[in-house]
Scaffold this motif. Structure first.
Motif, PDB file in Angstrom:
ATOM      1  N   SER A  41       2.370   9.876 -20.594  1.00  0.00           N
ATOM      2  CA  SER A  41       1.232   9.599 -19.697  1.00  0.00           C
ATOM      3  C   SER A  41       1.644   9.302 -18.259  1.00  0.00           C
ATOM      4  CB  SER A  41       0.365   8.436 -20.208  1.00  0.00           C
ATOM      5  OG  SER A  41      -0.117   8.708 -21.480  1.00  0.00           O
ATOM      6  N   ASP A  42       2.923   9.534 -17.948  1.00  0.00           N
ATOM      7  CA  ASP A  42       3.389   9.289 -16.577  1.00  0.00           C
ATOM      8  C   ASP A  42       3.869  10.623 -15.990  1.00  0.00           C
ATOM      9  OD1 ASP A  42       4.046   7.969 -14.253  1.00  0.00           O
ATOM     10  OD2 ASP A  42       5.324   6.479 -15.207  1.00  0.00           O
ATOM     11  N   LEU A  99      -2.682  11.348 -16.148  1.00  0.00           N
ATOM     12  CA  LEU A  99      -4.029  11.531 -15.606  1.00  0.00           C
ATOM     13  C   LEU A  99      -3.927  11.843 -14.114  1.00  0.00           C
ATOM     14  CD1 LEU A  99      -5.710   8.370 -17.174  1.00  0.00           C
ATOM     15  CD2 LEU A  99      -6.169  10.735 -17.827  1.00  0.00           C
ATOM     16  N   CYS A 111      -5.332  10.371 -11.662  1.00  0.00           N
ATOM     17  CA  CYS A 111      -5.163   9.162 -10.837  1.00  0.00           C
ATOM     18  C   CYS A 111      -3.708   8.676 -10.859  1.00  0.00           C
ATOM     19  CB  CYS A 111      -6.129   8.053 -11.277  1.00  0.00           C
ATOM     20  SG  CYS A 111      -5.976   7.534 -12.978  1.00  0.00           S
ATOM     21  N   VAL A 112      -2.996   8.925 -11.953  1.00  0.00           N
ATOM     22  CA  VAL A 112      -1.583   8.546 -12.031  1.00  0.00           C
ATOM     23  C   VAL A 112      -0.760   9.480 -11.138  1.00  0.00           C
ATOM     24  CG1 VAL A 112       0.416   8.313 -13.561  1.00  0.00           C
ATOM     25  CG2 VAL A 112      -1.858   7.616 -14.366  1.00  0.00           C
ATOM     26  N   ARG A 167      -1.799  11.020  -8.503  1.00  0.00           N
ATOM     27  CA  ARG A 167      -2.070  10.636  -7.108  1.00  0.00           C
ATOM     28  C   ARG A 167      -1.254   9.402  -6.715  1.00  0.00           C
ATOM     29  NH1 ARG A 167      -5.565  11.107  -2.814  1.00  0.00           N
ATOM     30  NH2 ARG A 167      -6.524  12.937  -3.733  1.00  0.00           N
ATOM     31  N   ALA A 168      -1.266   8.387  -7.599  1.00  0.00           N
ATOM     32  CA  ALA A 168      -0.540   7.140  -7.302  1.00  0.00           C
ATOM     33  C   ALA A 168       0.949   7.405  -7.137  1.00  0.00           C
ATOM     34  CB  ALA A 168      -0.781   6.122  -8.420  1.00  0.00           C
ATOM     35  N   ARG A 169       1.504   8.217  -8.023  1.00  0.00           N
ATOM     36  CA  ARG A 169       2.950   8.496  -7.958  1.00  0.00           C
ATOM     37  C   ARG A 169       3.287   9.335  -6.723  1.00  0.00           C
ATOM     38  NH1 ARG A 169       4.267   4.279 -10.889  1.00  0.00           N
ATOM     39  NH2 ARG A 169       4.395   4.611 -13.138  1.00  0.00           N
ATOM     40  N   GLU A 196       1.645   9.332  -3.851  1.00  0.00           N
ATOM     41  CA  GLU A 196       1.542   8.444  -2.677  1.00  0.00           C
ATOM     42  C   GLU A 196       2.775   7.540  -2.587  1.00  0.00           C
ATOM     43  OE1 GLU A 196      -3.340   8.214  -2.203  1.00  0.00           O
ATOM     44  OE2 GLU A 196      -2.299   6.607  -3.266  1.00  0.00           O
ATOM     45  N   THR A 197       3.216   7.010  -3.729  1.00  0.00           N
ATOM     46  CA  THR A 197       4.392   6.135  -3.713  1.00  0.00           C
ATOM     47  C   THR A 197       5.629   6.913  -3.257  1.00  0.00           C
ATOM     48  OG1 THR A 197       3.458   4.890  -5.559  1.00  0.00           O
ATOM     49  CG2 THR A 197       5.791   4.543  -5.086  1.00  0.00           C
ATOM     50  N   ARG A 236       7.868   6.307   0.109  1.00  0.00           N
ATOM     51  CA  ARG A 236       9.314   6.072   0.015  1.00  0.00           C
ATOM     52  C   ARG A 236      10.096   7.105   0.833  1.00  0.00           C
ATOM     53  NH1 ARG A 236       9.758   4.374  -6.444  1.00  0.00           N
ATOM     54  NH2 ARG A 236       8.847   2.299  -6.187  1.00  0.00           N
ATOM     55  N   PHE A 273       2.072   1.686   2.429  1.00  0.00           N
ATOM     56  CA  PHE A 273       0.809   2.419   2.269  1.00  0.00           C
ATOM     57  C   PHE A 273      -0.229   1.857   3.231  1.00  0.00           C
ATOM     58  CE2 PHE A 273      -3.251   3.424   0.157  1.00  0.00           C
ATOM     59  CZ  PHE A 273      -3.093   4.803   0.044  1.00  0.00           C
ATOM     60  N   TRP A 275      -3.467   0.678   3.573  1.00  0.00           N
ATOM     61  CA  TRP A 275      -4.625   0.250   2.786  1.00  0.00           C
ATOM     62  C   TRP A 275      -5.916   0.248   3.592  1.00  0.00           C
ATOM     63  CZ3 TRP A 275      -4.337   0.535  -2.177  1.00  0.00           C
ATOM     64  CH2 TRP A 275      -3.089   0.408  -2.793  1.00  0.00           C
ATOM     65  N   GLU A 334      -8.481   2.859   2.866  1.00  0.00           N
ATOM     66  CA  GLU A 334      -9.145   2.909   1.555  1.00  0.00           C
ATOM     67  C   GLU A 334     -10.416   2.073   1.579  1.00  0.00           C
ATOM     68  OE1 GLU A 334      -7.942   4.699  -1.235  1.00  0.00           O
ATOM     69  OE2 GLU A 334      -6.575   5.525   0.259  1.00  0.00           O
ATOM     70  N   PRO A 348       1.608   3.498 -17.113  1.00  0.00           N
ATOM     71  CA  PRO A 348       0.298   4.144 -17.301  1.00  0.00           C
ATOM     72  C   PRO A 348      -0.135   4.160 -18.763  1.00  0.00           C
ATOM     73  CG  PRO A 348       1.695   5.477 -15.888  1.00  0.00           C
ATOM     74  CD  PRO A 348       2.562   4.376 -16.414  1.00  0.00           C
ATOM     75  N   VAL A 349       0.809   4.394 -19.685  1.00  0.00           N
ATOM     76  CA  VAL A 349       0.414   4.527 -21.085  1.00  0.00           C
ATOM     77  C   VAL A 349      -0.113   3.188 -21.625  1.00  0.00           C
ATOM     78  CG1 VAL A 349       2.703   4.105 -22.126  1.00  0.00           C
ATOM     79  CG2 VAL A 349       1.046   5.523 -23.327  1.00  0.00           C
ATOM     80  N   LEU A 398      -0.149   0.781  -6.189  1.00  0.00           N
ATOM     81  CA  LEU A 398      -0.891   2.044  -6.108  1.00  0.00           C
ATOM     82  C   LEU A 398      -1.383   2.498  -7.477  1.00  0.00           C
ATOM     83  CD1 LEU A 398       1.204   3.795  -3.361  1.00  0.00           C
ATOM     84  CD2 LEU A 398      -1.287   3.606  -3.356  1.00  0.00           C
ATOM     85  N   LEU A 399      -0.557   2.276  -8.495  1.00  0.00           N
ATOM     86  CA  LEU A 399      -0.960   2.694  -9.845  1.00  0.00           C
ATOM     87  C   LEU A 399      -2.171   1.885 -10.320  1.00  0.00           C
ATOM     88  CD1 LEU A 399      -0.310   4.545 -12.190  1.00  0.00           C
ATOM     89  CD2 LEU A 399       1.276   2.819 -13.048  1.00  0.00           C
ATOM     90  N   TYR A 413      -4.324   0.254  -8.481  1.00  0.00           N
ATOM     91  CA  TYR A 413      -5.471   0.589  -7.624  1.00  0.00           C
ATOM     92  C   TYR A 413      -6.161   1.865  -8.119  1.00  0.00           C
ATOM     93  CZ  TYR A 413      -8.000   2.323  -3.545  1.00  0.00           C
ATOM     94  OH  TYR A 413      -8.972   2.821  -2.711  1.00  0.00           O
ATOM     95  N   HIS A 414      -5.397   2.921  -8.318  1.00  0.00           N
ATOM     96  CA  HIS A 414      -6.021   4.192  -8.715  1.00  0.00           C
ATOM     97  C   HIS A 414      -6.536   4.154 -10.145  1.00  0.00           C
ATOM     98  CE1 HIS A 414      -5.508   6.484  -5.097  1.00  0.00           C
ATOM     99  NE2 HIS A 414      -4.236   6.130  -5.010  1.00  0.00           N
ATOM    100  N   ASP A 474     -10.405   4.919 -10.632  1.00  0.00           N
ATOM    101  CA  ASP A 474     -10.746   6.228 -11.205  1.00  0.00           C
ATOM    102  C   ASP A 474     -10.804   6.258 -12.726  1.00  0.00           C
ATOM    103  OD1 ASP A 474     -10.647   7.043  -8.592  1.00  0.00           O
ATOM    104  OD2 ASP A 474      -8.614   7.827  -8.721  1.00  0.00           O
ATOM    105  N   GLU A 480      -0.171  -7.575   0.843  1.00  0.00           N
ATOM    106  CA  GLU A 480      -0.405  -6.183   0.450  1.00  0.00           C
ATOM    107  C   GLU A 480      -1.030  -6.115  -0.946  1.00  0.00           C
ATOM    108  OE1 GLU A 480       1.670  -1.818   0.835  1.00  0.00           O
ATOM    109  OE2 GLU A 480       2.892  -3.566   1.323  1.00  0.00           O
ATOM    110  N   GLU A 510      -4.664  -6.607  -0.441  1.00  0.00           N
ATOM    111  CA  GLU A 510      -5.280  -5.395   0.134  1.00  0.00           C
ATOM    112  C   GLU A 510      -5.600  -4.390  -0.977  1.00  0.00           C
ATOM    113  OE1 GLU A 510      -6.236  -4.648   3.142  1.00  0.00           O
ATOM    114  OE2 GLU A 510      -5.229  -6.082   4.460  1.00  0.00           O
ATOM    115  N   ARG A 570      -9.577  -3.914  -2.817  1.00  0.00           N
ATOM    116  CA  ARG A 570     -10.144  -2.560  -2.695  1.00  0.00           C
ATOM    117  C   ARG A 570     -10.314  -1.866  -4.045  1.00  0.00           C
ATOM    118  NH1 ARG A 570      -8.073  -3.509   2.413  1.00  0.00           N
ATOM    119  NH2 ARG A 570      -9.188  -2.398   4.082  1.00  0.00           N
TER     120      ARG A 570
END
Lengths: 97, 296
Positions: A15-16, A71, A73-74, A76-78, A80-81, A85, A91, A93, A96, B20-21, B52-53, B55-56, B60, B82, B85, B89
């Motif tokens: 799932s990652d 997913l 959303c995962v 997207r998060a990865r 962005e991270t 980096r 980030f 914020w 958002e 995530p899992v 970030l994880l 948050y999303h 979502d 942070e 923040e 959100r």
């Protein structure tokens, strides 16, 4: 914006997704996807990567996704991270809502 | 002051912000509250990724029917601004603040949250606060902490750090936290907020968990923090109200409704006045009954 460094985020757990954002010796966003579901969801994954690259104003990069069923959303998060980096920035914020 | 909706807090399950899992799976268990963790379960090098994880995932892929909490890093850590923040959100039901020791710390966090709510266009005051009480100073100042902001809806006792602050030994019997449990409970009752008991750490000892949760329930706590899914159903089972408790809750709510109908300022039942915390507890009792499958 061109990258000078590589950023990696995520894991190879179920799932990652492990995302590597690195400089592209050529131009443009080169997206490489390794996923069991790329035939079904490859277009959506590419859209997400492109959206994140636009968000960070990155015009030239190689983005590799080693997907383990993440997913959107995962992903997207990865992405962005990894982008933060690679750029060495935090980030934003404030953007958002 | 914002009207708070009552919600079940029998079990709150920590879920690491690294996985995530685990986040996805946690949505399928029976815990009332999911605590997305940015603090202890996240290595220093992964704080940015966890933010970030979480948050999303919450924005979502928010699990339906759960009270969503985010535990941020410590008030004096380099991560707190942070974390807030991201956490505000994400619009969780609550933010859980670790190791709170003074009322002014709650006020400081409250102000920061308010500023972010304003900036992000989120209704001011909508995000609730849980304060973790994890030291002797937190226990001594528990009432001031619980009443420092209208956002505070619960205090949660953290036994491991508390015993460390006392130079005490942590035992399964829990004699070393007996006073702290009572002190935090009394502060919560006086302030009208909910009291959440400490974790029982040995996830393989379900008999020990039952003994510990018997004490949790008998002392008067509203719920307990759990660290493993196998603890959830055991703890939930202790918070099924009796027929007498259900009947009393129904009578309280009937009296409140009658008072509203007659436009009464103050409502009484059996000669005693019904205040807002009593009304909220009555809602909670009926919600606990429904969650246990009782038709009320």
């Amino acid at each position: 914006m061109r990258l000078e460094n590589t950023g990696i985020a995520g894991t190879l757990e179920s799932s990652d997704v492990m995302v590597t954002v690195s400089p592209n010796p050529s131009s443009g966003i080169d997206i490489q996807i390794d996923s069991a579901v790329s035939a079904q969801y490859g277009d959506e994954m590419r859209e997400t990567v492109q959206a994140v690259m636009r968000e960070f104003d990155i015009t030239d990069a190689v983005v590799q996704l080693q997907d383990k069923g993440a997913l959107d959303c995962v992903i997207r998060a990865r992405c962005e991270t990894a982008a933060c980096r690679a750029l060495g920035v935090g980030f934003n914020w404030k953007g958002e809502k | 002051m914002m009207e708070r909706k009552p919600s079940l807090k029998r079990t709150s399950l920590y879920v690491s912000g690294t996985s995530p899992v685990n986040m996805i799976q946690a949505g399928f268990y029976n815990e009332d509250c999911m605590v997305f963790d940015m603090e202890d379960s996240v290595p220093l090098a992964e704080k940015d990724a966890a933010r970030l994880l979480i948050y999303h995932m919450i924005r979502d892929h928010r699990p339906a029917g759960k009270y969503i909490i985010i535990r941020v890093n410590g008030i004096y850590s380099e991560y707190i601004d942070e974390d807030l923040e991201a956490a505000v959100r994400a619009k969780p039901d609550a933010i859980r603040i670790p190791k709170v020791e003074y009322a002014n710390e709650v006020k400081m966090i409250d102000e920061k949250i308010t500023a972010i709510e304003k900036e992000a266009g989120i209704e001011e005051g909508s995000i609730e606060l849980w304060c973790n009480i994890e030291s002797y100073l937190g226990v001594l100042n528990a009432y001031e902490i619980a009443s420092a902001s209208p956002r505070v809806v619960a205090l949660a006792l953290g036994a491991e750090d508390f015993t460390a602050s006392m130079k005490a030994q942590r035992t399964k019997g829990g004699q070393e936290i007996f006073y702290a449990r009572n002190a935090v409970l009394m502060a919560c009752r006086k302030a009208g907020v909910e009291a959440v008991d400490a974790v029982f750490s040995d996830i393989n000892d379900l008999e020990g968990l039952k003994a510990d949760t018997t004490l949790t329930k008998n002392l008067g706590f509203d719920g307990k923090t759990v660290v493993h899914p196998r603890q959830i159903d055991v703890v939930n089972s202790f918070f099924t109200p009796s027929a007498k408790e259900i009947k009393y809750a129904q009578r309280v709510l009937e009296a409140v409704e009658e008072g509203k109908r007659l436009k009464k300022g103050a409502v009484t039942l059996d000669g005693g006045m019904i205040d807002k915390p009593m009304e909220l507890r009555a809602y909670t009792t009926l919600a606990q009954a429904r969650a246990a499958g009782i038709n009320v």
